[in-house]
Design a protein around this motif. Structure first.
Motif, PDB file in Angstrom:
ATOM      1  N   ILE A  66       0.838  -1.201   0.000  1.00  0.00           N
ATOM      2  CA  ILE A  66       0.000   0.000   0.000  1.00  0.00           C
ATOM      3  C   ILE A  66       0.870   1.248   0.000  1.00  0.00           C
ATOM      4  CG2 ILE A  66      -1.648   1.328   1.403  1.00  0.00           C
ATOM      5  CD1 ILE A  66      -2.847  -1.347   2.286  1.00  0.00           C
ATOM      6  N   ASP A  69       2.580   3.230   3.196  1.00  0.00           N
ATOM      7  CA  ASP A  69       2.402   2.391   4.377  1.00  0.00           C
ATOM      8  C   ASP A  69       3.584   2.542   5.334  1.00  0.00           C
ATOM      9  OD1 ASP A  69       1.128   0.595   6.019  1.00  0.00           O
ATOM     10  OD2 ASP A  69       1.073  -1.040   4.566  1.00  0.00           O
ATOM     11  N   GLY A  89       3.814  -4.097   5.257  1.00  0.00           N
ATOM     12  CA  GLY A  89       3.407  -2.840   5.862  1.00  0.00           C
ATOM     13  C   GLY A  89       2.283  -3.042   6.863  1.00  0.00           C
ATOM     14  N   ALA A  91      -0.713  -1.313   7.308  1.00  0.00           N
ATOM     15  CA  ALA A  91      -2.055  -1.336   6.722  1.00  0.00           C
ATOM     16  C   ALA A  91      -2.253  -2.603   5.895  1.00  0.00           C
ATOM     17  CB  ALA A  91      -2.283  -0.097   5.865  1.00  0.00           C
ATOM     18  N   ASP A  92      -1.223  -3.007   5.174  1.00  0.00           N
ATOM     19  CA  ASP A  92      -1.258  -4.239   4.391  1.00  0.00           C
ATOM     20  C   ASP A  92      -1.499  -5.436   5.315  1.00  0.00           C
ATOM     21  OD1 ASP A  92      -0.967  -6.021   2.297  1.00  0.00           O
ATOM     22  OD2 ASP A  92       1.201  -5.803   2.130  1.00  0.00           O
TER      23      ASP A  92
END
Length: 295
Positions: A66, A69, A89, A91-92
């Motif tokens: 992302i 990230d 990451g 958020a990933d």
């Protein structure tokens, strides 16, 4: 329209397709033979890249993860001695946690992919090629290793002696894939690695037979006789195919329309055009040609 996708070249094409065709009319089936579990969570790199691309979140410099990230969790895990093959990451990782929780509670990879698609407001349908595990294994002088170990951890440096797909003989196409094969009249094989991204999809039971009679449009992932990116040429040689568009079509099989680069040495019937995708405008130009060929 049904699109067969890997994790880099085809997502670039998707950015144009969803702009020149109603996204509701697009179904994408994605390779899952490069999936693996990392720190207790299932990572599906190609599905993630397709989902993040359609949601406008993709880091389009690396074509994975992302954009913007942070990596706080990954850094802390490494500080504590945890070996993570992939730099994931934060958020990933949240999507990986959601996916893994759904599967642990008895759901399927298709269920998890649908949850992600709905959460991000993606209109096109996205399905894994199979809900059963398939793993790309690379044979090297150092021994056999998972694709991600070869490509990420070892930076693609070992000599490639062979490629196989563990579990492919027992894996079945996902229900969403089967439904799309019954429903759609056009299949587009995107410009992804023909050995490790497209071949696993086509190798699933009944897929090639179900494609018979449909209009099949394929976009070569090669620029002349060289891949735009990645180790496609090395994998093609190891699998016994010439690293050129003749080798690509030998892997793909029956294709009605074969789009190749202007510098391709392919001697057969094909459409020659600029297939490089460096911008959304490039993607839209290629997408319009695909729609023209598909009628």
């Amino acid at each position: 329209m049904l699109i067969l996708s890997g994790g880099t070249g085809t997502p670039k094409l998707l950015r144009g397709l969803v702009r020149v065709l109603d996204p509701d009319e697009i179904t994408i089936v994605v390779n899952t033979a490069e999936d693996l579990w990392v720190s207790g969570n299932l990572v599906s790199p190609d599905i993630d890249t397709v989902i993040y691309t359609l949601a406008g979140l993709i880091d389009d410099e690396r074509w994975w993860g992302i954009r913007g990230d942070s990596f706080i969790t990954h850094t802390r895990l490494r500080e504590m001695g945890v070996k993570e093959m992939l730099a994931i990451g934060d958020a990933d990782r949240a999507f990986h946690i959601l996916r893994s929780d759904i599967i642990r509670r008895g759901g399927t990879l298709s269920d998890a992919t649908e949850m992600m698609r709905a959460a991000l407001g993606i209109r096109s349908r996205v399905f894994p090629m199979s809900d059963e595990s398939v793993s790309t294994i690379i044979a090297t002088p150092l021994g056999e290793m998972h694709f991600q170990e070869f490509w990420v951890e070892r930076r693609g440096e070992p000599e490639v002696l062979g490629v196989r797909f563990d579990g492919i003989d027992d894996a079945r196409p996902s229900k969403g894939f089967l439904d799309a094969l019954r429903r759609e009249n056009t299949v587009v094989i995107g410009p992804s690695n023909p050995v490790t991204s497209i071949s696993p999809i086509l190798s699933l039971k009944g897929v090639r037979g179900a494609m018979a009679g449909k209009t099949v449009v394929a976009v070569s992932p090669l620029d002349g006789d060289r891949p735009f990116s990645g180790p496609a040429a090395r994998f093609m040689k190891a699998a016994g195919f010439e690293p050129n568009d003749e080798g690509v079509i030998s892997i793909l099989g029956d294709v009605d329309h074969f789009i190749v680069s202007r510098s391709s040495s392919y001697p057969g019937r094909c459409i020659r055009m600029d297939t490089r995708i460096d911008s959304i405008e490039d993607s839209m130009r290629l997408a319009k040609e695909i729609l023209r060929l598909a009628g």
